[in-house]
Design a protein around this motif. Structure first.
Motif, short mmCIF file in Angstrom:
data_model
loop_
_atom_site.label_atom_id
_atom_site.label_comp_id
_atom_site.label_asym_id
_atom_site.label_seq_id
_atom_site.Cartn_x
_atom_site.Cartn_y
_atom_site.Cartn_z
N THR A 106 0.87 -1.18 0.00
CA THR A 106 0.00 0.00 0.00
C THR A 106 0.90 1.22 0.00
O THR A 106 1.99 1.21 0.57
CB THR A 106 -0.92 0.03 1.24
OG1 THR A 106 -0.13 -0.14 2.41
CG2 THR A 106 -2.00 -1.03 1.15
N TYR A 107 0.42 2.28 -0.63
CA TYR A 107 1.21 3.51 -0.76
C TYR A 107 0.52 4.64 0.01
O TYR A 107 -0.69 4.85 -0.12
CB TYR A 107 1.37 3.88 -2.24
CG TYR A 107 2.28 2.88 -2.92
CD1 TYR A 107 3.64 3.12 -3.05
CD2 TYR A 107 1.80 1.65 -3.37
CE1 TYR A 107 4.50 2.20 -3.62
CE2 TYR A 107 2.65 0.71 -3.94
CZ TYR A 107 3.99 1.00 -4.05
OH TYR A 107 4.83 0.06 -4.60
N TYR A 108 1.31 5.33 0.81
CA TYR A 108 0.85 6.43 1.67
C TYR A 108 1.50 7.72 1.19
O TYR A 108 2.66 7.73 0.83
CB TYR A 108 1.27 6.20 3.12
CG TYR A 108 0.60 5.04 3.81
CD1 TYR A 108 -0.35 5.27 4.79
CD2 TYR A 108 0.93 3.73 3.50
CE1 TYR A 108 -0.95 4.20 5.46
CE2 TYR A 108 0.33 2.66 4.15
CZ TYR A 108 -0.61 2.91 5.12
OH TYR A 108 -1.21 1.85 5.77
N GLU A 109 0.73 8.80 1.24
CA GLU A 109 1.26 10.12 0.90
C GLU A 109 0.85 11.10 1.99
O GLU A 109 -0.31 11.14 2.39
CB GLU A 109 0.71 10.57 -0.45
CG GLU A 109 1.35 11.81 -1.00
CD GLU A 109 0.90 12.09 -2.43
OE1 GLU A 109 0.23 13.11 -2.63
OE2 GLU A 109 1.20 11.26 -3.30
N LEU A 110 1.83 11.86 2.49
CA LEU A 110 1.54 12.85 3.53
C LEU A 110 0.91 14.09 2.90
O LEU A 110 1.37 14.56 1.86
CB LEU A 110 2.82 13.24 4.28
CG LEU A 110 3.25 12.27 5.38
CD1 LEU A 110 3.86 11.03 4.81
CD2 LEU A 110 4.17 12.96 6.33
N LYS A 111 -0.11 14.61 3.56
CA LYS A 111 -0.83 15.78 3.06
C LYS A 111 -0.98 16.82 4.17
O LYS A 111 -1.10 16.49 5.34
CB LYS A 111 -2.24 15.39 2.57
CG LYS A 111 -2.25 14.51 1.35
CD LYS A 111 -1.90 15.29 0.12
CE LYS A 111 -2.10 14.48 -1.13
NZ LYS A 111 -1.79 15.24 -2.32
N THR A 112 -1.02 18.08 3.75
CA THR A 112 -1.33 19.18 4.67
C THR A 112 -2.85 19.31 4.75
O THR A 112 -3.56 18.75 3.90
CB THR A 112 -0.74 20.50 4.17
OG1 THR A 112 -1.41 20.87 2.96
CG2 THR A 112 0.76 20.41 3.95
N PRO A 113 -3.38 20.09 5.70
CA PRO A 113 -4.83 20.31 5.72
C PRO A 113 -5.37 20.93 4.43
O PRO A 113 -6.53 20.74 4.08
CB PRO A 113 -5.03 21.26 6.91
CG PRO A 113 -3.87 20.96 7.80
CD PRO A 113 -2.73 20.65 6.88
N ALA A 114 -4.51 21.63 3.69
CA ALA A 114 -4.93 22.23 2.41
C ALA A 114 -4.80 21.23 1.25
O ALA A 114 -4.94 21.61 0.09
CB ALA A 114 -4.09 23.46 2.12
N ALA A 115 -4.51 19.95 1.57
CA ALA A 115 -4.41 18.86 0.59
C ALA A 115 -3.21 19.00 -0.34
O ALA A 115 -3.20 18.46 -1.44
CB ALA A 115 -5.70 18.71 -0.20
N THR A 116 -2.17 19.70 0.09
CA THR A 116 -0.93 19.76 -0.68
C THR A 116 0.07 18.79 -0.04
O THR A 116 -0.13 18.33 1.08
CB THR A 116 -0.34 21.19 -0.68
OG1 THR A 116 -0.09 21.59 0.68
CG2 THR A 116 -1.30 22.18 -1.34
N ALA A 117 1.13 18.51 -0.74
CA ALA A 117 2.14 17.57 -0.24
C ALA A 117 2.76 18.08 1.05
O ALA A 117 3.04 19.27 1.19
CB ALA A 117 3.21 17.34 -1.29
#
Length: 155
Positions: free
Chosen positions: A25-36
């Motif tokens: 499974t692949y995870y991506e970290l996001k800010t509350p504004a949905a940016t990287a």
């Protein structure tokens, strides 16, 4: 004789077994504004095995924006421990990934594996704000991001 050789050659089948048949499974970290987002702490992830032992999945990840984790096939739910640390700061969140496991068979020449359908995810909230399912099918395909990981803001 020529027909026999042509017949034998056409009967041969070439199986292309996947070189990397580990399903992740692949995870991506996001800010509350949905940016990287970029991890500012050190992250170690451990999984709890069926036999009661733990196995290391990610060792001291730092300054990462995405990562991948092996998926177990023995249970309908994987239990993962996300351990965050940064100097005096330490926090551990437990993440439960619910899934259905499907045996995947390509050929007797290839190693067997399992594909998965993610059915849910939940977490404690010490350092993790939330985890959102983005893509539910887990196969050999490395292109989709399965989860967006939102961390709590720290000062």
């Amino acid at each position: 004789m020529i027909l026999l050789v042509v017949g034998l050659l056409s009967a041969c089948v070439s199986i292309d077994c996947p070189i990397d048949n580990v399903v992740r499974t692949y995870y991506e970290l996001k800010t509350p504004a949905a940016t990287a987002d970029t991890l500012k702490d050190t992250l170690t992830i451990v999984s709890h095995r069926v036999d009661g032992t733990d196995t290391l999945l990610l060792n001291k990840g730092y300054a990462i924006t995405k990562f991948n984790l092996h998926v177990g096939h023995a249970n309908q739910e994987d239990t993962l421990y996300f351990r965050f640390s940064n100097g005096a700061y330490k926090a551990t969140d437990t993440v439960w990934v619910r899934k259905e496991n499907y045996p995947h068979f390509e050929s007797v020449d290839c190693a067997g594996t399992f594909f998965h359908q993610i059915t849910g995810i939940s977490t404690t909230h010490h350092a993790i704000d939330s985890i959102v399912i983005n893509y539910t099918s887990v196969t050999y395909d490395t292109s989709p991001v399965h989860f967006y990981l939102y961390l709590k803001k720290r000062h």
